[in-house]
Design a protein around this motif. Structure first.
Motif, PDB file in Angstrom:
ATOM      1  N   ALA A 149      37.910  37.050  31.232  1.00 53.95           N
ATOM      2  CA  ALA A 149      38.152  38.278  30.437  1.00 53.95           C
ATOM      3  C   ALA A 149      38.419  38.442  29.850  1.00 53.95           C
ATOM      4  O   ALA A 149      37.985  39.673  28.968  1.00 53.95           O
ATOM      5  CB  ALA A 149      38.757  39.421  31.540  1.00 53.95           C
ATOM      6  N   ASP A 150      38.915  38.126  28.732  1.00 52.73           N
ATOM      7  CA  ASP A 150      39.875  37.663  27.862  1.00 52.73           C
ATOM      8  C   ASP A 150      38.596  36.875  27.040  1.00 52.73           C
ATOM      9  O   ASP A 150      39.153  36.527  25.508  1.00 52.73           O
ATOM     10  CB  ASP A 150      41.419  37.615  27.931  1.00 52.73           C
ATOM     11  CG  ASP A 150      41.340  35.685  28.325  1.00 52.73           C
ATOM     12  OD1 ASP A 150      40.125  35.366  28.809  1.00 52.73           O
ATOM     13  OD2 ASP A 150      41.928  35.289  28.236  1.00 52.73           O
ATOM     14  N   ASP A 151      37.596  36.117  27.157  1.00 58.13           N
ATOM     15  CA  ASP A 151      36.652  35.374  26.749  1.00 58.13           C
ATOM     16  C   ASP A 151      36.562  34.448  25.859  1.00 58.13           C
ATOM     17  O   ASP A 151      36.603  33.687  25.386  1.00 58.13           O
ATOM     18  CB  ASP A 151      36.461  36.925  24.848  1.00 58.13           C
ATOM     19  CG  ASP A 151      35.261  36.733  24.912  1.00 58.13           C
ATOM     20  OD1 ASP A 151      34.616  36.496  25.544  1.00 58.13           O
ATOM     21  OD2 ASP A 151      35.048  36.080  22.888  1.00 58.13           O
ATOM     22  N   HIS A 255      26.802  41.905  18.285  1.00 58.80           N
ATOM     23  CA  HIS A 255      28.000  41.940  17.723  1.00 58.80           C
ATOM     24  C   HIS A 255      29.203  41.155  17.366  1.00 58.80           C
ATOM     25  O   HIS A 255      29.849  40.841  17.058  1.00 58.80           O
ATOM     26  CB  HIS A 255      28.958  42.736  18.660  1.00 58.80           C
ATOM     27  CG  HIS A 255      27.988  44.870  18.188  1.00 58.80           C
ATOM     28  ND1 HIS A 255      28.290  45.733  17.312  1.00 58.80           N
ATOM     29  CD2 HIS A 255      27.511  45.101  19.431  1.00 58.80           C
ATOM     30  CE1 HIS A 255      27.877  46.598  17.511  1.00 58.80           C
ATOM     31  NE2 HIS A 255      27.111  46.386  18.474  1.00 58.80           N
ATOM     32  N   TYR A 265      29.462  36.042  31.808  1.00 65.85           N
ATOM     33  CA  TYR A 265      30.796  36.554  32.063  1.00 65.85           C
ATOM     34  C   TYR A 265      30.239  38.048  33.406  1.00 65.85           C
ATOM     35  O   TYR A 265      29.343  38.705  33.415  1.00 65.85           O
ATOM     36  CB  TYR A 265      31.100  38.177  31.343  1.00 65.85           C
ATOM     37  CG  TYR A 265      32.315  38.568  32.469  1.00 65.85           C
ATOM     38  CD1 TYR A 265      34.117  38.071  32.300  1.00 65.85           C
ATOM     39  CD2 TYR A 265      32.242  39.590  32.576  1.00 65.85           C
ATOM     40  CE1 TYR A 265      34.824  38.428  33.056  1.00 65.85           C
ATOM     41  CE2 TYR A 265      33.629  40.973  33.591  1.00 65.85           C
ATOM     42  CZ  TYR A 265      34.545  40.070  33.626  1.00 65.85           C
ATOM     43  OH  TYR A 265      35.829  40.164  34.682  1.00 65.85           O
ATOM     44  N   GLU A 267      31.363  38.890  37.598  1.00 66.52           N
ATOM     45  CA  GLU A 267      31.826  39.620  38.021  1.00 66.52           C
ATOM     46  C   GLU A 267      31.979  39.934  39.717  1.00 66.52           C
ATOM     47  O   GLU A 267      30.201  39.348  39.066  1.00 66.52           O
ATOM     48  CB  GLU A 267      32.781  41.506  38.103  1.00 66.52           C
ATOM     49  CG  GLU A 267      33.701  41.780  37.291  1.00 66.52           C
ATOM     50  CD  GLU A 267      34.727  42.328  36.603  1.00 66.52           C
ATOM     51  OE1 GLU A 267      35.277  42.663  35.400  1.00 66.52           O
ATOM     52  OE2 GLU A 267      33.999  44.067  37.077  1.00 66.52           O
ATOM     53  N   GLY A 317      35.680  44.703  33.357  1.00 71.20           N
ATOM     54  CA  GLY A 317      36.252  43.391  33.094  1.00 71.20           C
ATOM     55  C   GLY A 317      37.004  43.168  31.311  1.00 71.20           C
ATOM     56  O   GLY A 317      37.752  43.060  31.120  1.00 71.20           O
ATOM     57  N   TRP A 318      35.703  42.210  31.071  1.00 65.45           N
ATOM     58  CA  TRP A 318      35.782  41.588  29.592  1.00 65.45           C
ATOM     59  C   TRP A 318      34.878  42.763  28.440  1.00 65.45           C
ATOM     60  O   TRP A 318      34.714  43.725  29.010  1.00 65.45           O
ATOM     61  CB  TRP A 318      34.345  41.059  29.492  1.00 65.45           C
ATOM     62  CG  TRP A 318      33.786  39.887  28.808  1.00 65.45           C
ATOM     63  CD1 TRP A 318      34.602  39.260  28.072  1.00 65.45           C
ATOM     64  CD2 TRP A 318      32.672  40.130  28.349  1.00 65.45           C
ATOM     65  NE1 TRP A 318      33.753  38.719  27.074  1.00 65.45           N
ATOM     66  CE2 TRP A 318      32.866  38.750  27.542  1.00 65.45           C
ATOM     67  CE3 TRP A 318      30.727  40.430  28.594  1.00 65.45           C
ATOM     68  CZ2 TRP A 318      31.369  37.917  26.761  1.00 65.45           C
ATOM     69  CZ3 TRP A 318      29.709  39.473  27.900  1.00 65.45           C
ATOM     70  CH2 TRP A 318      30.628  38.760  27.349  1.00 65.45           C
ATOM     71  N   LYS A 319      36.062  41.985  27.497  1.00 69.57           N
ATOM     72  CA  LYS A 319      36.333  43.587  26.548  1.00 69.57           C
ATOM     73  C   LYS A 319      34.960  43.234  25.868  1.00 69.57           C
ATOM     74  O   LYS A 319      34.981  44.773  25.318  1.00 69.57           O
ATOM     75  CB  LYS A 319      37.487  42.688  25.789  1.00 69.57           C
ATOM     76  CG  LYS A 319      37.002  41.308  25.344  1.00 69.57           C
ATOM     77  CD  LYS A 319      38.216  40.878  23.954  1.00 69.57           C
ATOM     78  CE  LYS A 319      37.805  39.603  23.061  1.00 69.57           C
ATOM     79  NZ  LYS A 319      38.594  39.320  21.640  1.00 69.57           N
ATOM     80  N   HIS A 320      33.629  42.473  25.711  1.00 63.92           N
ATOM     81  CA  HIS A 320      32.482  43.122  25.240  1.00 63.92           C
ATOM     82  C   HIS A 320      31.070  43.814  26.033  1.00 63.92           C
ATOM     83  O   HIS A 320      30.315  44.428  25.492  1.00 63.92           O
ATOM     84  CB  HIS A 320      31.978  41.190  25.184  1.00 63.92           C
ATOM     85  CG  HIS A 320      32.787  40.911  23.680  1.00 63.92           C
ATOM     86  ND1 HIS A 320      33.395  41.784  22.693  1.00 63.92           N
ATOM     87  CD2 HIS A 320      33.362  39.737  23.606  1.00 63.92           C
ATOM     88  CE1 HIS A 320      33.758  40.616  22.051  1.00 63.92           C
ATOM     89  NE2 HIS A 320      34.339  39.161  22.624  1.00 63.92           N
ATOM     90  N   SER A 322      31.819  46.688  27.327  1.00 63.70           N
ATOM     91  CA  SER A 322      31.420  48.081  27.040  1.00 63.70           C
ATOM     92  C   SER A 322      30.360  47.966  25.308  1.00 63.70           C
ATOM     93  O   SER A 322      29.320  49.244  25.510  1.00 63.70           O
ATOM     94  CB  SER A 322      32.774  48.173  26.566  1.00 63.70           C
ATOM     95  OG  SER A 322      33.276  48.136  25.113  1.00 63.70           O
ATOM     96  N   LYS A 323      30.162  46.885  24.767  1.00 64.00           N
ATOM     97  CA  LYS A 323      28.817  46.817  23.540  1.00 64.00           C
ATOM     98  C   LYS A 323      27.545  46.800  24.159  1.00 64.00           C
ATOM     99  O   LYS A 323      26.473  47.321  23.541  1.00 64.00           O
ATOM    100  CB  LYS A 323      29.008  45.541  22.497  1.00 64.00           C
ATOM    101  CG  LYS A 323      30.543  45.781  22.219  1.00 64.00           C
ATOM    102  CD  LYS A 323      30.596  44.905  21.410  1.00 64.00           C
ATOM    103  CE  LYS A 323      31.923  44.567  20.477  1.00 64.00           C
ATOM    104  NZ  LYS A 323      32.959  44.658  20.785  1.00 64.00           N
TER     105      LYS A 323
END
Length: 480
Positions: A149-151, A255, A265, A267, A317-320, A322-323
């Motif tokens: 999740a934090d890449d 991006h 990623y 889940e 949970g992965w920060k990307h 949402s992109k």
């Protein structure tokens, strides 16, 4: 693993894309009475009509076709993606008169990347004369990485695991096949079969837009949701087996700065992937896979599909992640479908036969493109060996490829659970399996394992003979 889709590049690649046109004046006559070519009226609104012009057929070092020619045979193929043009290539070499009908207003570009692996795939591509061209246009895809999740990276997958011996965008492969056949095959875009009426001598075909015509044989090579299969064999619900997952793909800005690499990623029950297969610094592909009950939606209702995806992938949970959802809202090239398989009792009914995904397809994971090319080779070869007797040829075709096609299709059984495992425990198990299989010690074993189904066919060498004279279709297949 979900592969990047590449959207058609509107306005940048038109020069090689066939446009809808009228073909009446110079349409070849079938061996049985027929009307003129269907008039495909659907057009790209941004492309002005242009006059037909002759283009030269590319030179290829192709093998000679079989002795038994099919000059008396007039064949309609529904579908101009891969299976249809591949069959058209072989039938045209045998001298048959071939019309390829496509519902889309022009040759479809973009699409998922598809790969070929093993000796059987390679042999067919070489006999088609396109092996070198496929290599020239391959994706050169690199590593694909599963992340936390934090890449941070969990597992690094080398290219040979995911991309076979050679990998190419489906749209590029379709264009290669079109270029190889456009001077020997009639293409009609922007139309579809409306009805089929068979008698002892042929098939009367009506179209959504064009005038009726008569053919000796009709081939359904129009995909998982085949219109030809529906008309000849019955409703899709009788043959489509839902596997409990859905898949989507679309393009977004790059991006992550990917360069022929991918990041994935997962889940429980859902996975998102960003990939870049072609090295374009501005564009990446998004792949989404999620577990679900059977959903009720219109396959042509893009707004509804986007809503489903936005709901299913909210809060990842992965920060990307949402992109991906940001890009979904404005996506004009969305692909969305159930992960499913097609199972029919038989591949032919009278003078109608199914080829590729229409007869034994899987949405993904079943090496379907390679299977389609192999089976097109066999179908054409059996028709030539039977001198056009469809009853003999269709029976031989089905006997020859049944176990092979089913074996390739079976690989897709676990595609959904493997891409988007239903529990955290199974996600960890998948990642461990990837880590072990990508080790140098097991690399050769895994490569042989992935090639087993693709190579599980004793490929016939249909006897070579004299090339049949070309027909003038260059003037029929309009170019912009």
């Amino acid at each position: 693993m979900t592969k990047q889709t590449r959207a058609p590049q509107t306005g940048t690649r038109r020069t090689s894309t066939p446009q809808t046109g009228t073909h009446q004046a110079s349409t070849p006559q079938a061996s049985t009475p027929q009307a003129s070519t269907p008039q495909a009226s659907t057009r790209r609104t941004s492309t002005s009509q242009t006059s037909a012009r002759r283009t030269s057929s590319p030179r290829t070092s192709t093998p000679q076709p079989p002795t038994h020619n099919l000059t008396h045979l007039n064949v309609l193929i529904s579908g101009a993606s891969v299976a249809g043009p591949a069959l058209a290539l072989w039938l045209a070499r045998y001298g048959a008169r071939v019309t390829v009908l496509e519902k889309a207003p022009a040759l479809r570009e973009g699409g998922f990347a598809v790969d070929f692996r093993g000796e059987v795939h390679r042999t067919v591509l070489q006999r088609m004369g396109i092996w070198d061209e496929v290599h020239r246009r391959q994706t050169h895809m690199g590593r694909q990485t599963i992340v936390e999740a934090d890449d941070t990276e969990r597992v690094d997958l080398p290219a040979f695991l995911m991309s076979g011996d050679v990998e190419i965008f489906r749209g590029d492969l379709s264009k290669i096949l079109y270029e190889r056949t456009k001077d020997r095959v009639e293409y009609v875009f922007g139309d579809s079969i409306a009805s089929l009426t068979e008698d002892s001598e042929g098939v009367d075909v009506t179209f959504d837009r064009g005038v009726p015509r008569r053919f000796d044989l009709v081939v359904g090579a129009d995909g998982l949701h085949s219109n030809t299969r529906r008309l000849a064999f019955g409703d899709e619900s009788r043959y489509l087996r839902f596997l409990g997952y859905y898949v989507a793909g679309f393009d977004v800005p790059n991006h992550l700065g990917l360069d022929r690499t991918a990041r994935l990623y997962s889940e429980p029950g859902r996975t998102v992937m960003f990939s870049n297969y072609d090295g374009d610094p501005k564009r990446a592909g998004v792949g989404l896979v999620f577990r679900s009950e059977r959903l009720d939606f219109d396959r042509h209702d893009t707004a509804r599909q986007k809503k489903i995806l936005a709901e299913r992938f909210a809060g990842m949970g992965w920060k990307h992640a949402s992109k991906a959802l940001d890009g979904l809202e404005g996506a004009e090239d969305l692909y969305f479908d159930a992960i499913a398989q097609i199972h029919v009792d038989r591949l032919s009914k009278g003078r109608v036969v199914l080829l590729g995904d229409a007869g034994y397809g899987a949405t993904m994971g079943g090496i379907g493109t390679g299977t389609a090319l192999v089976c097109a080779y066999v179908l054409a070869g059996e028709l030539a060996a039977a001198r056009g007797d469809h009853r003999v040829a269709f029976a031989a075709y089905e006997a020859e490829i049944h176990d092979y096609a089913k074996g390739c299709q079976k690989i897709s059984d676990n595609t959904g659970p493997f891409l988007a495992p239903p529990t955290e425990k199974k996600i960890r198990s998948r990642d461990r399996a990837y880590r072990v299989l990508s080790s140098r010690f097991l690399a050769g074993f895994f490569k042989r394992l992935t090639e087993k189904a693709a190579s599980d066919l004793a490929l016939k060498d249909y006897a070579p003979g004299q090339r049949q004279p070309a027909r003038d279709y260059a003037s029929l297949n309009r170019q912009p």
